[in-house]
Every structure is written in structure tokens, then in C-alpha cells.
Motif scaffolding. Structure first.
Motif, mmCIF file in Angstrom:
data_model
loop_
_atom_site.group_PDB
_atom_site.id
_atom_site.type_symbol
_atom_site.label_atom_id
_atom_site.label_comp_id
_atom_site.label_asym_id
_atom_site.label_seq_id
_atom_site.Cartn_x
_atom_site.Cartn_y
_atom_site.Cartn_z
ATOM 1 N N HIS A 25 -53.821 0.728 -18.417
ATOM 2 C CA HIS A 25 -53.470 -0.631 -18.420
ATOM 3 C C HIS A 25 -52.312 -1.173 -19.113
ATOM 4 C CE1 HIS A 25 -54.146 -4.738 -16.842
ATOM 5 N NE2 HIS A 25 -54.237 -5.179 -17.833
ATOM 6 N N ILE A 28 -49.165 0.161 -17.664
ATOM 7 C CA ILE A 28 -48.595 -0.677 -16.335
ATOM 8 C C ILE A 28 -48.200 -1.798 -16.749
ATOM 9 C CG2 ILE A 28 -49.548 -1.859 -14.271
ATOM 10 C CD1 ILE A 28 -51.922 0.228 -14.138
ATOM 11 N N LEU A 29 -48.858 -2.677 -17.653
ATOM 12 C CA LEU A 29 -48.243 -4.079 -18.218
ATOM 13 C C LEU A 29 -46.698 -3.860 -18.702
ATOM 14 C CD1 LEU A 29 -51.192 -5.824 -20.053
ATOM 15 C CD2 LEU A 29 -50.548 -5.897 -17.576
ATOM 16 N N ASN A 31 -44.618 -1.679 -17.945
ATOM 17 C CA ASN A 31 -43.667 -1.419 -16.679
ATOM 18 C C ASN A 31 -43.805 -2.287 -15.692
ATOM 19 O OD1 ASN A 31 -42.207 1.384 -17.476
ATOM 20 N ND2 ASN A 31 -44.206 1.583 -18.189
ATOM 21 N N LYS A 32 -44.562 -3.192 -15.954
ATOM 22 C CA LYS A 32 -44.826 -4.271 -14.749
ATOM 23 C C LYS A 32 -43.588 -4.857 -13.805
ATOM 24 C CE LYS A 32 -48.172 -7.136 -13.014
ATOM 25 N NZ LYS A 32 -48.914 -8.441 -13.046
ATOM 26 N N GLN A 36 -42.761 -3.030 -10.132
ATOM 27 C CA GLN A 36 -43.007 -4.039 -8.900
ATOM 28 C C GLN A 36 -41.717 -3.774 -7.865
ATOM 29 O OE1 GLN A 36 -45.165 -7.525 -10.841
ATOM 30 N NE2 GLN A 36 -43.379 -8.115 -9.834
ATOM 31 N N VAL A 42 -48.558 -3.213 -7.700
ATOM 32 C CA VAL A 42 -48.400 -3.838 -8.960
ATOM 33 C C VAL A 42 -48.665 -5.200 -8.998
ATOM 34 C CG1 VAL A 42 -46.708 -3.812 -10.825
ATOM 35 C CG2 VAL A 42 -46.694 -1.740 -9.279
ATOM 36 N N PRO A 43 -48.230 -6.059 -8.318
ATOM 37 C CA PRO A 43 -48.346 -7.543 -8.496
ATOM 38 C C PRO A 43 -49.947 -7.907 -8.715
ATOM 39 C CG PRO A 43 -46.844 -7.089 -6.793
ATOM 40 C CD PRO A 43 -47.228 -5.801 -7.118
ATOM 41 N N VAL A 45 -52.204 -6.204 -10.161
ATOM 42 C CA VAL A 45 -52.930 -5.998 -11.375
ATOM 43 C C VAL A 45 -52.485 -6.812 -12.418
ATOM 44 C CG1 VAL A 45 -52.972 -4.175 -13.257
ATOM 45 C CG2 VAL A 45 -52.203 -3.368 -10.803
ATOM 46 N N ASN A 46 -53.500 -7.612 -12.785
ATOM 47 C CA ASN A 46 -53.422 -8.589 -13.851
ATOM 48 C C ASN A 46 -54.343 -8.365 -15.070
ATOM 49 O OD1 ASN A 46 -51.492 -10.454 -12.551
ATOM 50 N ND2 ASN A 46 -53.058 -10.540 -10.956
ATOM 51 N N THR A 51 -57.661 -2.935 -13.528
ATOM 52 C CA THR A 51 -57.435 -1.501 -13.739
ATOM 53 C C THR A 51 -58.522 -0.632 -13.868
ATOM 54 O OG1 THR A 51 -55.298 -1.832 -14.798
ATOM 55 C CG2 THR A 51 -56.184 0.421 -15.124
#
Ligand SMILES: CC(C)(COP(=O)(O)OP(=O)(O)OC[C@H]1O[C@@H](n2cnc3c(N)ncnc32)[C@H](O)[C@@H]1OP(=O)(O)O)[C@@H](O)C(=O)NCCC(=O)NCCS
Length: 181
Positions: A25, A28-29, A31-32, A36, A42-43, A45-46, A51
């Protein structure tokens, strides 16, 4: 043992599991904004729970053989993901997805991961047709396919919805029979 595929002294593919949720997670954050631009999930995943749910779903599919999801480890750091997003067991066909930490691009890490995972499954006789679908304008991903022995089979018109538009998608495949390796 399909849970760990060792690529070299530094790189390993490790099957996704619950203990990797937090580092995955975080990656991902980190590289968000960049991811995207290329990946349409990707949008969505918050929170870390998003995740976590993805990991749980993929662990089940991985174990049942309908998908595979590996984290790419460089020493002990997670630097990306390579997956078979879908496996058609009867057709021995796998649809491949991948992404890397932006800072880890340009070193051949993804190509080594790709070669490792396709030969692992081809050798076991489980998969013989490997497919990569990528947007025509994703230059790096098209280069990954071409540099790793995949052949362009065609272009699917407006097949991927990303950032408000429908994009044309190239379809590449590589067929590997266990005997021909
Ligand atoms: C697609 C993506 C994984 C490609 O990453 P990458 O670092 O270019 O791919 P590789 O790890 O295979 O590295 C290849 C590059 O490293 C270079 N390289 C350096 N050492 C190398 C080595 N030992 N072996 C192979 N390539 C090497 C190659 O020349 C190549 O650079 P080039 O494309 O400028 O010629 C990455 O750009 C990414 O995550 N993008 C966002 C998500 C995405 O688009 N996913 C795919 C959706 S279809």
C-alpha cells in the motif's frame, strides 16, 4: 514451490500474502500520481483496507490457479508487482499485468521478473500462451513486450478507458512450449 521465484542474488518474486499489505500500500501511495497516468484501477485505491481487500482476493485466486500475483522484491524492498490478472486453465493462457516503483525503472528489473515468471509456468506445463495488453501510447510497456520476445498480434480499438478517454490497446503474445525452451 510456486510461492517464491528467485531471479538472481537480489531479485525475488514472492506470492502475495497478508504480511505484504502495508509495504504494498505504501508503494502504491508513493507512486499514485504517476501510476494513475497508466493504470485505471489506481484512483480507486485510497485506504489500506482497499489494498487489503485486493490482496485477499488475489491470494484466493492465486491458490486456486485462476490468477497469480507476485510482489517483486529487490533485496528486502518491494519495488513492483507482476501478475497474471487472469488465467484460462483450459487454454493454458495467462494475461500479464505489471508495474514498478518509478525510481526502479530503467534497470531491467521488470524484464527479469517477466522472463522469470513466464519460464517458471511454461516449464511446469501450466501455461503456454502469455499475453500482454498495453495502450498503444504506453511506450515503455510496448518496449517491455517487444524486448522480451512477445509478438504483436493486433490492435484493439478504444479498448481501455483511462483518465476520461477510450484508448487503443496493442495485444502481444508469446507462446512457450516446455519442450521448445
Ligand atoms: C512498464 C514499466 C514496468 C517498464 O519499466 P522499465 O523499467 O522500463 O522496464 P524494465 O525493468 O524491463 O527495464 C527496461 C529498461 O531498462 C534498461 N535496462 C538497463 N539494464 C537492463 C538490463 N540488465 N536488462 C534489461 N534492460 C535493462 C533497458 O534499456 C530499458 O530501457 P529503455 O526502455 O529506455 O530502453 C514501468 O514503466 C511502469 O511501471 N509503468 C507504469 C505502469 C504501467 O504502465 N504498467 C504496464 C501497463 S500495460
Amino acid at each position: 514451490m510456486s510461492d517464491i521465484i528467485t531471479l538472481d542474488d537480489a531479485l525475488q518474486l514472492r506470492a502475495v500474502e497478508e504480511s505484504y499489505v502495508t509495504p504494498l500500500h505504501q508503494l502504491i501511495l508513493k507512486n499514485k500520481a504517476w501510476l494513475q497516468q497508466s493504470l485505471n484501477w489506481v484512483p480507486f485505491v485510497n485506504s489500506e483496507e482497499d489494498t487489503h481487500k485486493t490482496v485477499q482476493g488475489n491470494m484466493m485466486l492465486h491458490q486456486r490457479g485462476y490468477a497469480k500475483m507476485y510482489l517483486i522484491f529487490n533485496h528486502d524492498d518491494v519495488v513492483g508487482v507482476i501478475s497474471f490478472n487472469l488465467i484460462e486453465p483450459l487454454n493454458k493462457t495467462a494475461y500479464i499485468g505489471y508495474w514498478l516503483d518509478e525510481e526502479n525503472q530503467g534497470q531491467g528489473i521488470l524484464s527479469r521478473a517477466l522472463q522469470g515468471v513466464i519460464h517458471f509456468y511454461a516449464q511446469r506445463g501450466e501455461i503456454r500462451r502469455f499475453v500482454i495488453k498495453c495502450r498503444v501510447d504506453n511506450a515503455r510497456s510496448n518496449r517491455v513486450a517487444l524486448h522480451n520476445g512477445f509478438i504483436l498480434e493486433g490492435c484493439m480499438k478504444q479498448a481501455e478507458f483511462l483518465n476520461g478517454d477510450y484508448h487503443d490497446v496493442n495485444m502481444y503474445a508469446r507462446i512457450i512450449d516446455p519442450v521448445s525452451q
